[in-house]
Design a protein around this motif. Sequence first.
Motif, PDB file in Angstrom:
ATOM      1  N   GLY A  87       5.193   2.980  11.652  1.00 10.11           N
ATOM      2  CA  GLY A  87       5.763   4.204  11.093  1.00 10.11           C
ATOM      3  C   GLY A  87       5.854   4.217   9.575  1.00 10.11           C
ATOM      4  O   GLY A  87       6.492   5.098   9.001  1.00 10.11           O
ATOM      5  N   ARG A  88       5.241   3.224   8.902  1.00 11.95           N
ATOM      6  CA  ARG A  88       5.226   3.144   7.436  1.00 11.95           C
ATOM      7  C   ARG A  88       6.614   2.823   6.876  1.00 11.95           C
ATOM      8  O   ARG A  88       7.591   2.753   7.616  1.00 11.95           O
ATOM      9  CB  ARG A  88       4.676   4.417   6.821  1.00 11.95           C
ATOM     10  CG  ARG A  88       3.289   4.801   7.298  1.00 11.95           C
ATOM     11  CD  ARG A  88       2.798   6.061   6.685  1.00 11.95           C
ATOM     12  NE  ARG A  88       1.466   6.421   7.173  1.00 11.95           N
ATOM     13  CZ  ARG A  88       0.804   7.509   6.829  1.00 11.95           C
ATOM     14  NH1 ARG A  88       1.346   8.348   5.955  1.00 11.95           N
ATOM     15  NH2 ARG A  88      -0.397   7.754   7.320  1.00 11.95           N
ATOM     16  N   ASP A  92       0.859  -1.185   0.000  1.00 10.76           N
ATOM     17  CA  ASP A  92       0.000   0.000   0.000  1.00 10.76           C
ATOM     18  C   ASP A  92       0.896   1.236   0.000  1.00 10.76           C
ATOM     19  O   ASP A  92       1.872   1.313   0.756  1.00 10.76           O
ATOM     20  CB  ASP A  92      -0.896   0.005   1.240  1.00 10.76           C
ATOM     21  CG  ASP A  92      -1.854   1.184   1.236  1.00 10.76           C
ATOM     22  OD1 ASP A  92      -2.899   1.075   0.576  1.00 10.76           O
ATOM     23  OD2 ASP A  92      -1.552   2.204   1.895  1.00 10.76           O
ATOM     24  N   LEU A  93       0.561   2.209  -0.864  1.00  9.72           N
ATOM     25  CA  LEU A  93       1.394   3.401  -0.980  1.00  9.72           C
ATOM     26  C   LEU A  93       1.143   4.353   0.186  1.00  9.72           C
ATOM     27  O   LEU A  93      -0.011   4.578   0.577  1.00  9.72           O
ATOM     28  CB  LEU A  93       1.129   4.113  -2.307  1.00  9.72           C
ATOM     29  CG  LEU A  93       1.363   3.287  -3.585  1.00  9.72           C
ATOM     30  CD1 LEU A  93       1.172   4.160  -4.815  1.00  9.72           C
ATOM     31  CD2 LEU A  93       2.746   2.636  -3.579  1.00  9.72           C
ATOM     32  N   ASP A  94       2.196   4.919   0.721  1.00  9.46           N
ATOM     33  CA  ASP A  94       2.105   5.935   1.777  1.00  9.46           C
ATOM     34  C   ASP A  94       2.178   7.323   1.148  1.00  9.46           C
ATOM     35  O   ASP A  94       2.938   7.553   0.194  1.00  9.46           O
ATOM     36  CB  ASP A  94       3.264   5.775   2.773  1.00  9.46           C
ATOM     37  CG  ASP A  94       3.295   4.377   3.386  1.00  9.46           C
ATOM     38  OD1 ASP A  94       2.210   3.816   3.649  1.00  9.46           O
ATOM     39  OD2 ASP A  94       4.416   3.846   3.588  1.00  9.46           O
ATOM     40  N   PHE A  95       1.380   8.241   1.682  1.00 10.07           N
ATOM     41  CA  PHE A  95       1.376   9.654   1.262  1.00 10.07           C
ATOM     42  C   PHE A  95       0.879   9.837  -0.177  1.00 10.07           C
ATOM     43  O   PHE A  95       1.112  10.899  -0.774  1.00 10.07           O
ATOM     44  CB  PHE A  95       2.781  10.269   1.401  1.00 10.07           C
ATOM     45  CG  PHE A  95       3.443   9.979   2.716  1.00 10.07           C
ATOM     46  CD1 PHE A  95       2.905  10.457   3.905  1.00 10.07           C
ATOM     47  CD2 PHE A  95       4.580   9.178   2.777  1.00 10.07           C
ATOM     48  CE1 PHE A  95       3.522  10.170   5.122  1.00 10.07           C
ATOM     49  CE2 PHE A  95       5.190   8.886   3.986  1.00 10.07           C
ATOM     50  CZ  PHE A  95       4.654   9.380   5.169  1.00 10.07           C
ATOM     51  N   ALA A 144       5.979   3.316   0.727  1.00 12.88           N
ATOM     52  CA  ALA A 144       5.083   2.171   0.665  1.00 12.88           C
ATOM     53  C   ALA A 144       5.251   1.323   1.906  1.00 12.88           C
ATOM     54  O   ALA A 144       6.331   1.279   2.502  1.00 12.88           O
ATOM     55  CB  ALA A 144       5.361   1.341  -0.580  1.00 12.88           C
ATOM     56  N   SER A 145       4.168   0.678   2.302  1.00 10.96           N
ATOM     57  CA  SER A 145       4.188  -0.276   3.407  1.00 10.96           C
ATOM     58  C   SER A 145       3.759  -1.625   2.860  1.00 10.96           C
ATOM     59  O   SER A 145       2.954  -1.705   1.923  1.00 10.96           O
ATOM     60  CB  SER A 145       3.244   0.165   4.525  1.00 10.96           C
ATOM     61  OG  SER A 145       3.639   1.423   5.047  1.00 10.96           O
TER      62      SER A 145
END
Length: 313
Positions: A302-303, A187-190, A271-272
């Motif tokens: 914290g991703r 899953d993409l962060d930001f 990404a996480s």
Amino acid sequence: MDLLMPMHLRVDACGTITSVGPTLQRICAETPLPGRDFFDVFTLRRPQGVRDVAGLLRADGRLSLGFRTGARTSFKGLAVPLGTGAGALVNLGFGISVVEAVRQYALSNSDFAATDLAVELLYLVEANTAALEESRRLNLRLQGAKSAAEAQAITDTLTGLGNRRAMDEVLTRLEEAGRGFGLIHLDLDFFKDVNDRLGHAAGDAVLQHVGRVLVEETRGEDIVTRAGGDEFILIFPRVTDDTVLRQLALRIIARIEKPIPHGDQQCLISASAGIAVSRGIGSVAQVLLDADRALYASKARGRAQATVASATP
């Protein structure tokens, strides 16, 4: 005579061929027939054992014959007397082998008498061949359209990756086969920040960039899908070592964290990842759930993390 019976030949009382119709001579183009002995050129299948013209005429004149050497063309024939002691007129035809003969000798309508039923048969064969060829081309187009539609149905139009339907089909096959596999839920962060700050065109460019990274970092046999939004599911057949999967996930995250240019702007995301493994037992639904939980654990830490699910079947 040439117009009425283009496959005739005249044979004198001694069996010597004296004249030949144009089509028959065309078939024997390499060897002119006039002057040759009829029984040296042809072998009689019916009547058998006949070696003279009188014998031809005694057997009601109906013949079944073929060339003695060379091509194995079969003929039907009819022999009639030219007059007392004057020999015989023999008219030949291809019978049911006419289509094969037309192809073998490249014959056309002009090589047959206009009243010959073979001409009508040739028209039918030509029409049937054209219809079959058109049907074949249509079937190829339909098959191509069907294949394209099937491919489109399982393809994400933005990234070119498989979509959720493709993911479901692959996981179902693996579950039915009882094959082990590894799965990374990414899953993409930001990503929302990019959409809000730079617009959806920038967001689309980011998704396409991530799709390319995922393809480059995986093998040809691995399955990379966009499950929806900014979520991706990667499936690795026969890979059940969670350490290997975690190292791969971290390498992918490192590449995704690099600035992504869009026009004169830079898109910054991370990404996480959640990782789960199936060893051929348990359900696909449980593997997806485990990977999803591991993903949220990465977010909570914290991703930009890759977490391996525990107690996965």
